[in-house]
Design a protein around this motif. Structure first.
Motif, PDB file in Angstrom:
ATOM      1  N   LYS A  33       0.872  -1.186   0.000  1.00 20.70           N
ATOM      2  CA  LYS A  33       0.000   0.000   0.000  1.00 20.70           C
ATOM      3  C   LYS A  33       0.898   1.221   0.000  1.00 20.70           C
ATOM      4  CE  LYS A  33      -3.599   2.502   2.380  1.00 20.70           C
ATOM      5  NZ  LYS A  33      -4.040   3.178   1.208  1.00 20.70           N
ATOM      6  N   TYR A  62       0.939   5.293   0.438  1.00 18.92           N
ATOM      7  CA  TYR A  62       0.138   6.380   0.983  1.00 18.92           C
ATOM      8  C   TYR A  62       0.385   7.649   0.180  1.00 18.92           C
ATOM      9  CZ  TYR A  62      -0.762   3.544   5.133  1.00 18.92           C
ATOM     10  OH  TYR A  62      -1.171   2.566   5.986  1.00 18.92           O
ATOM     11  N   THR A  63      -0.676   8.381  -0.096  1.00 15.44           N
ATOM     12  CA  THR A  63      -0.555   9.683  -0.746  1.00 15.44           C
ATOM     13  C   THR A  63      -0.470  10.757   0.332  1.00 15.44           C
ATOM     14  OG1 THR A  63      -2.943  10.021  -0.813  1.00 15.44           O
ATOM     15  CG2 THR A  63      -1.944   8.897  -2.710  1.00 15.44           C
ATOM     16  N   GLU A  66      -2.529  13.146   0.811  1.00 17.17           N
ATOM     17  CA  GLU A  66      -3.863  13.325   1.379  1.00 17.17           C
ATOM     18  C   GLU A  66      -4.170  12.236   2.409  1.00 17.17           C
ATOM     19  OE1 GLU A  66      -3.296  13.373  -2.032  1.00 17.17           O
ATOM     20  OE2 GLU A  66      -3.316  15.563  -2.100  1.00 17.17           O
ATOM     21  N   ASP A  67      -3.757  10.987   2.096  1.00 14.42           N
ATOM     22  CA  ASP A  67      -3.956   9.882   3.051  1.00 14.42           C
ATOM     23  C   ASP A  67      -3.233  10.183   4.363  1.00 14.42           C
ATOM     24  OD1 ASP A  67      -5.353   8.450   1.139  1.00 14.42           O
ATOM     25  OD2 ASP A  67      -3.622   7.223   0.546  1.00 14.42           O
ATOM     26  N   GLU A  88      -4.823  12.894   6.354  1.00  9.34           N
ATOM     27  CA  GLU A  88      -6.046  12.371   6.974  1.00  9.34           C
ATOM     28  C   GLU A  88      -5.714  11.513   8.198  1.00  9.34           C
ATOM     29  OE1 GLU A  88      -9.926  12.602   7.356  1.00  9.34           O
ATOM     30  OE2 GLU A  88      -8.904  13.510   5.656  1.00  9.34           O
ATOM     31  N   ILE A  89      -4.658  10.700   8.101  1.00 10.79           N
ATOM     32  CA  ILE A  89      -4.223   9.878   9.236  1.00 10.79           C
ATOM     33  C   ILE A  89      -3.794  10.772  10.394  1.00 10.79           C
ATOM     34  CG2 ILE A  89      -2.378   8.322  10.015  1.00 10.79           C
ATOM     35  CD1 ILE A  89      -2.564   7.002   7.203  1.00 10.79           C
TER      36      ILE A  89
END
Length: 191
Positions: free
Chosen positions: A169, A171-172, A174-175, A178-179
């Protein structure tokens, strides 16, 4: 058309003959009011323009930051939450009470480097004393039974099999933002 009767000016309270029936101010006060309004509007427009410019500058600066910077911010927020959540528990590896430790870590059972897809999974991260986490490389063999006791066998097996099911996976930005936001909110709710 009937001539308009005299009114009192809203500002200076002197009588004046209005141009139309809805004129609330005399000519001098109306000119002063209009000039003041134009200045206020100009100031508010300038303020809004500066705010937009600051926002655009912040976005441009964020676009220049590397992905590792966002990973670091998310990791710090996640680890802060885990340390606070487990502050009254025992070390997940050696059962030493964390409340008596000056400093303790948020240790990962499956390492962040080798298992990026579960780096921010709350089951994978637990309070751990510095000795176990840093000097014994997480003391993984002692962690599994305690993880099963804390989270249940289904969750532990989910972590063990997660790499086979998810693949790598990535992560961007934005991800990661958000985290970070999610864990800051959870920490705030705990406190």
């Amino acid at each position: 058309m009937k001539p308009l009767r005299a009114k009192k000016c809203r500002d200076c309270r002197k009588p004046f003959t209005p141009f139309n029936s809805i004129t609330p101010r005399c000519f001098d006060c109306a000119a002063t009011w209009a000039l003041t309004k134009v200045r206020k509007d100009y100031k508010s427009e300038q303020k809004a323009l500066k705010k937009r410019e600051r926002k655009q500058l912040a976005k441009r600066k964020a676009d220049l930051k590397p992905l590792s910077w966002f990973h670091n911010k998310a990791r710090v927020a996640c680890n802060s939450y885990i340390r606070y959540r487990d502050r009254n528990d025992c070390c997940i590896s050696c059962d030493k009470p964390l409340a008596f430790e000056d400093k303790y870590d948020a240790g990962h059972w499956k390492t962040q480097g080798g298992h990026k897809w579960i780096a921010y999974d709350e089951v994978n991260i637990n309070g751990q004393c510095v000795s176990c986490n840093q000097h014994k490389s997480g003391n993984e063999s002692a962690q599994r039974p305690r993880l099963v006791a804390k989270w249940g066998i289904e969750e532990v097996e989910r972590l063990e099999c997660s790499g086979k099911n998810l693949g790598e996976k990535t992560y961007t930005r934005e991800d990661l933002l958000e985290i970070e936001k999610k864990y800051k909110l959870k920490l705030k709710e705990l406190k």
